[in-house]
Scaffold this motif. Structure first.
Motif, PDB file in Angstrom:
ATOM      1  N   ARG A  38      13.689  -4.287 -82.931  1.00  0.00           N
ATOM      2  CA  ARG A  38      13.872  -5.653 -81.929  1.00  0.00           C
ATOM      3  C   ARG A  38      13.788  -5.332 -80.618  1.00  0.00           C
ATOM      4  O   ARG A  38      13.248  -6.304 -79.963  1.00  0.00           O
ATOM      5  CB  ARG A  38      15.301  -6.117 -82.351  1.00  0.00           C
ATOM      6  CG  ARG A  38      15.735  -7.496 -81.799  1.00  0.00           C
ATOM      7  CD  ARG A  38      17.129  -7.961 -82.385  1.00  0.00           C
ATOM      8  NE  ARG A  38      17.016  -8.190 -83.553  1.00  0.00           N
ATOM      9  CZ  ARG A  38      16.666  -9.564 -84.183  1.00  0.00           C
ATOM     10  NH1 ARG A  38      16.205 -10.279 -83.417  1.00  0.00           N
ATOM     11  NH2 ARG A  38      16.637  -9.631 -85.524  1.00  0.00           N
ATOM     12  N   ALA A  41      10.070  -5.267 -79.702  1.00  0.00           N
ATOM     13  CA  ALA A  41       9.523  -6.696 -79.674  1.00  0.00           C
ATOM     14  C   ALA A  41      10.021  -7.220 -78.454  1.00  0.00           C
ATOM     15  O   ALA A  41       8.942  -7.934 -77.601  1.00  0.00           O
ATOM     16  CB  ALA A  41      10.015  -7.349 -80.983  1.00  0.00           C
ATOM     17  N   THR A  42      11.234  -7.294 -78.089  1.00  0.00           N
ATOM     18  CA  THR A  42      11.729  -7.999 -76.666  1.00  0.00           C
ATOM     19  C   THR A  42      10.967  -7.553 -75.426  1.00  0.00           C
ATOM     20  O   THR A  42      10.172  -8.049 -74.681  1.00  0.00           O
ATOM     21  CB  THR A  42      13.088  -7.678 -76.558  1.00  0.00           C
ATOM     22  OG1 THR A  42      13.857  -8.174 -77.696  1.00  0.00           O
ATOM     23  CG2 THR A  42      13.710  -8.586 -75.355  1.00  0.00           C
ATOM     24  N   GLY A  45       7.405  -8.652 -75.344  1.00  0.00           N
ATOM     25  CA  GLY A  45       7.375 -10.160 -75.507  1.00  0.00           C
ATOM     26  C   GLY A  45       6.788 -10.592 -76.667  1.00  0.00           C
ATOM     27  O   GLY A  45       6.200 -11.613 -76.550  1.00  0.00           O
ATOM     28  N   MET A  46       7.355 -10.153 -77.559  1.00  0.00           N
ATOM     29  CA  MET A  46       6.557 -10.638 -79.051  1.00  0.00           C
ATOM     30  C   MET A  46       7.736 -10.688 -79.810  1.00  0.00           C
ATOM     31  O   MET A  46       8.757 -10.253 -79.924  1.00  0.00           O
ATOM     32  CB  MET A  46       5.803  -9.327 -79.683  1.00  0.00           C
ATOM     33  CG  MET A  46       4.608  -8.792 -78.993  1.00  0.00           C
ATOM     34  SD  MET A  46       3.938  -7.291 -79.869  1.00  0.00           S
ATOM     35  CE  MET A  46       3.200  -7.958 -81.223  1.00  0.00           C
ATOM     36  N   LYS A  47       7.392 -11.558 -80.850  1.00  0.00           N
ATOM     37  CA  LYS A  47       8.579 -11.790 -82.070  1.00  0.00           C
ATOM     38  C   LYS A  47       8.254 -10.508 -82.914  1.00  0.00           C
ATOM     39  O   LYS A  47       7.324  -9.859 -83.110  1.00  0.00           O
ATOM     40  CB  LYS A  47       8.020 -13.280 -82.735  1.00  0.00           C
ATOM     41  CG  LYS A  47       8.190 -14.458 -82.134  1.00  0.00           C
ATOM     42  CD  LYS A  47       8.690 -15.311 -82.903  1.00  0.00           C
ATOM     43  CE  LYS A  47       9.320 -16.469 -82.228  1.00  0.00           C
ATOM     44  NZ  LYS A  47       9.020 -17.717 -81.459  1.00  0.00           N
ATOM     45  N   ALA A  48       9.438 -10.165 -83.522  1.00  0.00           N
ATOM     46  CA  ALA A  48       9.704  -9.001 -84.296  1.00  0.00           C
ATOM     47  C   ALA A  48       8.484  -9.199 -85.487  1.00  0.00           C
ATOM     48  O   ALA A  48       7.693  -8.016 -86.025  1.00  0.00           O
ATOM     49  CB  ALA A  48      11.027  -8.739 -84.946  1.00  0.00           C
ATOM     50  N   ALA A  49       8.400 -10.370 -86.098  1.00  0.00           N
ATOM     51  CA  ALA A  49       7.523 -10.382 -87.076  1.00  0.00           C
ATOM     52  C   ALA A  49       6.193  -9.896 -86.662  1.00  0.00           C
ATOM     53  O   ALA A  49       5.228  -9.293 -87.338  1.00  0.00           O
ATOM     54  CB  ALA A  49       7.470 -11.815 -87.853  1.00  0.00           C
ATOM     55  N   SER A  50       5.524 -10.475 -85.553  1.00  0.00           N
ATOM     56  CA  SER A  50       4.372 -10.314 -84.944  1.00  0.00           C
ATOM     57  C   SER A  50       4.307  -8.512 -84.802  1.00  0.00           C
ATOM     58  O   SER A  50       3.091  -7.890 -85.152  1.00  0.00           O
ATOM     59  CB  SER A  50       4.144 -10.875 -83.561  1.00  0.00           C
ATOM     60  OG  SER A  50       4.424 -12.174 -83.605  1.00  0.00           O
ATOM     61  N   TYR A  52       5.472  -6.341 -86.585  1.00  0.00           N
ATOM     62  CA  TYR A  52       5.250  -5.647 -87.871  1.00  0.00           C
ATOM     63  C   TYR A  52       3.787  -5.840 -88.251  1.00  0.00           C
ATOM     64  O   TYR A  52       3.392  -5.193 -89.163  1.00  0.00           O
ATOM     65  CB  TYR A  52       6.181  -6.032 -88.774  1.00  0.00           C
ATOM     66  CG  TYR A  52       7.611  -5.494 -88.493  1.00  0.00           C
ATOM     67  CD1 TYR A  52       7.860  -4.187 -88.920  1.00  0.00           C
ATOM     68  CD2 TYR A  52       8.640  -6.061 -88.178  1.00  0.00           C
ATOM     69  CE1 TYR A  52       9.142  -3.470 -88.782  1.00  0.00           C
ATOM     70  CE2 TYR A  52       9.877  -5.638 -87.718  1.00  0.00           C
ATOM     71  CZ  TYR A  52      10.138  -4.215 -88.357  1.00  0.00           C
ATOM     72  OH  TYR A  52      11.315  -3.552 -88.240  1.00  0.00           O
TER      73      TYR A  52
END
Lengths: 198, 198
Positions: A38, A41-42, A45-50, A52
């Motif tokens: 997490r 991802a932060t 600047g991405m969502k966690a899903a992206s 992965y």
């Protein structure tokens, strides 16, 4: 063509590389254990899903950082070991190898030094690479003692002394933007090999 | 009378020292952040409540480990700096200081090297001690260059090279039970100061 150029033309490669580079900095700042996917991802600047979509786990990142560096050292050592150079020249080349790899990736070297024990399935392989590297290094020193090129002191003390300095370069190089890597390698070789006694 | 003897006659002192020694080993094995006071109580075979009779927090332990070591280095450096020895002899004494302190407490030195950044209110003081130590060290090297005792190379490269080796001793000494500290200090001085070129 260098590896770097190969990667430039591969978009997926560069995105994955950006993630690995960002993770490497985070590991350096907070320590591997404290960094979460997490956090990464932060920072990206991405969502966690992206995230992965590009990378499966922290462990995959750690492996990418450490194993590629360890293999670069092993490959460099192979070339040096099999060359026809004198022992002193081989030691100069080992110093230059460490300065070169560390200058290009000081954060990765911090991870190699501090986080290797967090490797999981690749731990054994990493330890084999490191052990092989040290065996090659000490063999070069023993050859130098046998051929009367270097002083007859405990070869392990000599290797420990040189290798500790080289392995600490990552602590020092990021603060020395003004130091040309070639000059640093030359100065370090002089100090490590010729000593400082006038 | 040595500090050690003073502690022997103080029962509370020795119990607290045992706790600190056990914590030092745990920090080395698992990393400071991962160790809990509960882990420490278990390792000591104590109830957590009893542990708190002797020590208030992990932070208090970390401070006890790191600050006492850092002060020992500062005190040793003061003595060496103010002595009338030659620069080469001063450098021999610095090597011997590191071998001596590290041989007596390799786990504590691991903590000093790996966990100093976890210090809280003592962090500033620790950094002052380290900065002062390095300033004294580089001043000795500069004196040696000025007096023509040591080679005229970048004094920071010289200090970095010697100090990296000395700061890595804790990684190496625990595996070298067969190496007499005095011989190790002598060998290391030879290698660091006179080099290995024959």
């Amino acid at each position: 063509m260098s590896n770097f150029n190969l990667r430039i033309v591969n978009t997926e490669g560069t995105r994955r590389d950006e993630i690995i580079n960002t993770a490497t900095k985070l590991f350096k700042e907070k320590g591997y254990s404290a960094v979460t996917m997490r956090d990464l991802a932060t920072a990206m600047g991405m969502k966690a899903a992206s995230l992965y979509n590009h990378i499966n786990s922290k462990q995959e990142i750690l492996k990418a950082i450490i194993i590629s560096l360890a293999e670069a050292f092993t490959q460099g050592m192979e070339t040096i070991k099999n060359s026809d150079e004198t022992v002193i020249r081989k030691l100069n080349l080992i110093v230059a190898l460490h300065v070169d790899i560390t200058t290009k990736n000081p954060y990765g070297m911090a991870s190699l030094n501090n986080d290797w024990m967090h490797l999981e399935e690749q731990l054994e392989y990493y330890l084999q690479l490191r052990e092989g590297y040290e065996q090659d290094f000490v063999a070069i020193i023993k050859n130098g003692i046998a051929s009367n090129e270097i002083v007859d002191t405990n070869p392990e003390v000599i290797m420990f002394s040189i290798l500790s300095t080289l392995r600490s370069l990552y602590l020092w190089i990021p603060n020395k933007d003004d130091l040309d890597p070639k000059i640093l390698a030359q100065n370090l070789s002089d100090v490590l090999i010729n000593g400082i006694n006038k």
